[in-house]
Design an enzyme around this catalytic site. Structure first.
Site, PDB file in Angstrom:
ATOM      1  N   ARG A  95       0.878  -1.203  -0.048  1.00 25.82           N
ATOM      2  CA  ARG A  95       0.083   0.091   0.121  1.00 25.82           C
ATOM      3  C   ARG A  95       0.968   1.355   0.070  1.00 25.82           C
ATOM      4  NH1 ARG A  95      -3.171  -0.780   4.642  1.00 25.82           N
ATOM      5  NH2 ARG A  95      -1.992   0.959   5.901  1.00 25.82           N
ATOM      6  N   TYR A 141     -14.732  21.337 -11.327  1.00 26.90           N
ATOM      7  CA  TYR A 141     -15.496  19.688 -11.663  1.00 26.90           C
ATOM      8  C   TYR A 141     -16.696  19.678 -10.664  1.00 26.90           C
ATOM      9  CZ  TYR A 141     -15.474  14.744 -12.001  1.00 26.90           C
ATOM     10  OH  TYR A 141     -15.627  13.348 -12.341  1.00 26.90           O
ATOM     11  N   ASP A 155      -6.745  22.157 -10.031  1.00 32.97           N
ATOM     12  CA  ASP A 155      -7.112  20.788 -10.521  1.00 32.97           C
ATOM     13  C   ASP A 155      -6.330  21.218 -12.112  1.00 32.97           C
ATOM     14  OD1 ASP A 155      -7.993  19.051 -12.510  1.00 32.97           O
ATOM     15  OD2 ASP A 155      -9.944  18.789 -11.497  1.00 32.97           O
ATOM     16  N   LYS A 208      -7.196  10.676 -17.543  1.00 40.10           N
ATOM     17  CA  LYS A 208      -7.222  11.211 -18.776  1.00 40.10           C
ATOM     18  C   LYS A 208      -6.192  11.174 -19.549  1.00 40.10           C
ATOM     19  CE  LYS A 208     -10.931  12.777 -16.527  1.00 40.10           C
ATOM     20  NZ  LYS A 208     -11.871  12.096 -16.191  1.00 40.10           N
TER      21      LYS A 208
HETATM   22  C1  LIG Z   1     -11.370  18.208 -14.335  1.00 36.68           C
HETATM   23  C2  LIG Z   1     -11.442  16.897 -13.829  1.00 36.68           C
HETATM   24  N1  LIG Z   1     -10.972  16.837 -12.673  1.00 36.68           N
HETATM   25  C3  LIG Z   1     -10.851  15.716 -11.999  1.00 36.68           C
HETATM   26  C4  LIG Z   1     -11.721  14.315 -12.543  1.00 36.68           C
HETATM   27  C5  LIG Z   1     -11.986  13.265 -11.894  1.00 36.68           C
HETATM   28  O1  LIG Z   1     -11.143  12.112 -12.592  1.00 36.68           O
HETATM   29  P1  LIG Z   1     -11.595  10.618 -12.145  1.00 36.68           P
HETATM   30  O2  LIG Z   1     -12.702  10.462 -13.145  1.00 36.68           O
HETATM   31  O3  LIG Z   1     -10.239  10.065 -12.475  1.00 36.68           O
HETATM   32  O4  LIG Z   1     -12.113  10.528 -10.781  1.00 36.68           O
HETATM   33  C6  LIG Z   1     -12.422  14.840 -13.802  1.00 36.68           C
HETATM   34  C7  LIG Z   1     -13.252  13.628 -14.380  1.00 36.68           C
HETATM   35  O5  LIG Z   1     -13.766  13.791 -15.493  1.00 36.68           O
HETATM   36  C8  LIG Z   1     -12.421  16.016 -14.447  1.00 36.68           C
HETATM   37  O6  LIG Z   1     -12.802  16.230 -15.680  1.00 36.68           O
END
Ligand SMILES: Cc1ncc(COP(=O)(O)O)c(C=O)c1O
Length: 399
Positions: free
Chosen positions: A60, A113, A185, A210
């Protein structure tokens, strides 16, 4: 390999692997491990051995596969260290939890988000943390929202769904002067398209799901932090029991190797589609900071070195849900699905008016979010053209 002096493409090719240690194998092997055996009780109980980042103590806490990924991302972003966690949302949650205390106040960009907002309005509220959402266009005016209890400012630029830019250095300067941490982010920038720490950010959070994974086949979150913030983030990730499965780590490392060439193509195709869409009579506005007419274009030019393949459009009235569905449902090459950053193109309807509270989304038309994949741009444009034909047919049928 030491990172000094090399450019990003070279780092992507050479960091995070050490063939000499692994019998000449080019790639760092996948360690399927939970228990790591010690040679004696003395070593097992020696805290120095446990705490050393390179020391493998328990699955872990990371294996050579984990460290290869974390160290590569930290070097790419110029951070002090990176912590890999199970998903992008897991990274956002863990990074926020690393800094807050009951009674704190936090400032969060209004175009963050949506699940970030839900986390703030849900778990953080239950923990006694108050969130104020702010207009991402505020710049230094954010000062008037700061309180003595403001612990952190959370940014996302360009914003999710609406793609407006924030003046990150201006907000970061004011926040830091007030003693608040700055979290961002940076998923859209995918570790390569902006320098978050040079912009004044303390913690850069990325859904590696992504572009780093890049093939729509694994989940990953990455939290890269400066020297002051990293211990807090790593300790919180450990407290939460965060880790990434070995095969997902491997897929992420594998994706990293081609990140730069993929991103260049995503950018090129994204801009080609955006320009074509801007000339369509059905399109009121294209939401893409890489386009010269976009309100965020100057900030994007100043702070970013490129664009990924994700952007939005606002459709002109008349426009019905049935017409949008006729267009989206019949696309041959654009899939309908959440997430983005894979090699495939995607298209969904989006609802920015449901995701903001400090600002009002005032475009009357409906919005779509598009991801430009790695297909031939001419084929994608032909697919969009056929989509608009279906859109018009559906509008006519409703008359
Ligand atoms: C800008 C952004 N941040 C975070 C996330 C979250 O990522 P995850 O789907 O890996 O949890 C997303 C997912 O679409 C996103 O578009």
């Amino acid at each position: 390999m030491k990172k000094s002096g090399y450019k990003a493409d070279t780092l992507l090719t050479h960091l995070g692997r050490d063939p000499e240690t692994f019998h000449g194998a080019v790639n760092t092997p996948v360690y399927h491990a939970s228990t790591i055996l010690a040679d004696c009780l003395e070593t097992y109980e020696n805290p120095a051995r446990r705490e050393g980042k390179g020391a493998i103590f328990y699955g872990r806490f990371g294996t050579p596969t984990t460290f290869a990924l974390e160290d590569t991302v930290a070097a790419l972003e110029d951070g002090h260290g990176t912590v890999a966690v199970s998903s992008g949302l897991g990274a956002i949650a863990c990074a926020l939890l690393a800094f807050i205390e009951p009674g704190d106040h936090i400032l969060v960009s209004d175009s963050a988000y949506l699940p970030t907002r839900k986390f703030c309005d849900g778990l953080l509220r239950r923990l006694g943390v108050e969130t104020t959402y702010f207009d991402p266009g505020l710049g230094t005016d954010i000062a008037r929202l700061l309180r003595p209890t403001t612990r952190l400012v959370f940014l996302e630029s360009p914003g999710s769904l609406t793609f407006e830019m924030t003046d990150v250095p201006a907000v970061a300067r004011v926040a830091r002067e007030a003693g608040a941490w700055v979290l961002m982010d940076t998923t859209w920038a995918a570790s390569l398209l902006c320098r978050p720490f040079a912009l004044g950010v303390d913690v850069s959070i990325q859904a590696g799901t992504k572009y780093i994974v890049g093939h729509a086949d694994a989940m990953l979150g990455l939290i890269t932090a400066n020297e002051a913030a990293e211990p807090k983030v790593r300790a919180t990730a450990r407290e939460l029991g965060q880790c990434v499965g070995p095969d997902d780590l491997y897929l992420s490392l594998r994706g990293l190797r081609t990140l730069s060439v993929r991103l260049a193509r995503h950018q090129e195709t994204g801009l080609a589609l955006a320009r074509w869409l801007a000339g369509r009579p059905e399109v009121e506005r294209v939401l893409h900071p890489g386009l010269p007419g976009d309100p965020g274009h100057q900030l994007w030019q100043r702070d970013f070195s490129g664009a990924c393949g994700l952007f939005g459009i606002v459709l002109r009235e008349p426009c019905t849900h049935a017409a949008i569905a006729a267009m989206v449902d019949g696309m041959a090459l654009f899939g309908i699905g959440a997430s983005w950053g894979g090699y495939e193109s995607l298209m969904i309807a989006s609802y920015p008016e449901k995701c903001s509270s400090a600002t009002t989304w005032d475009s009357p038309g409906r919005t779509l979010r598009l991801h430009a994949g790695l297909e031939d741009p001419a084929d994608l444009i032909a697919d969009l053209e056929a989509g608009f034909d279906r859109f018009h047919k559906a509008l006519k049928q409703a008359d």
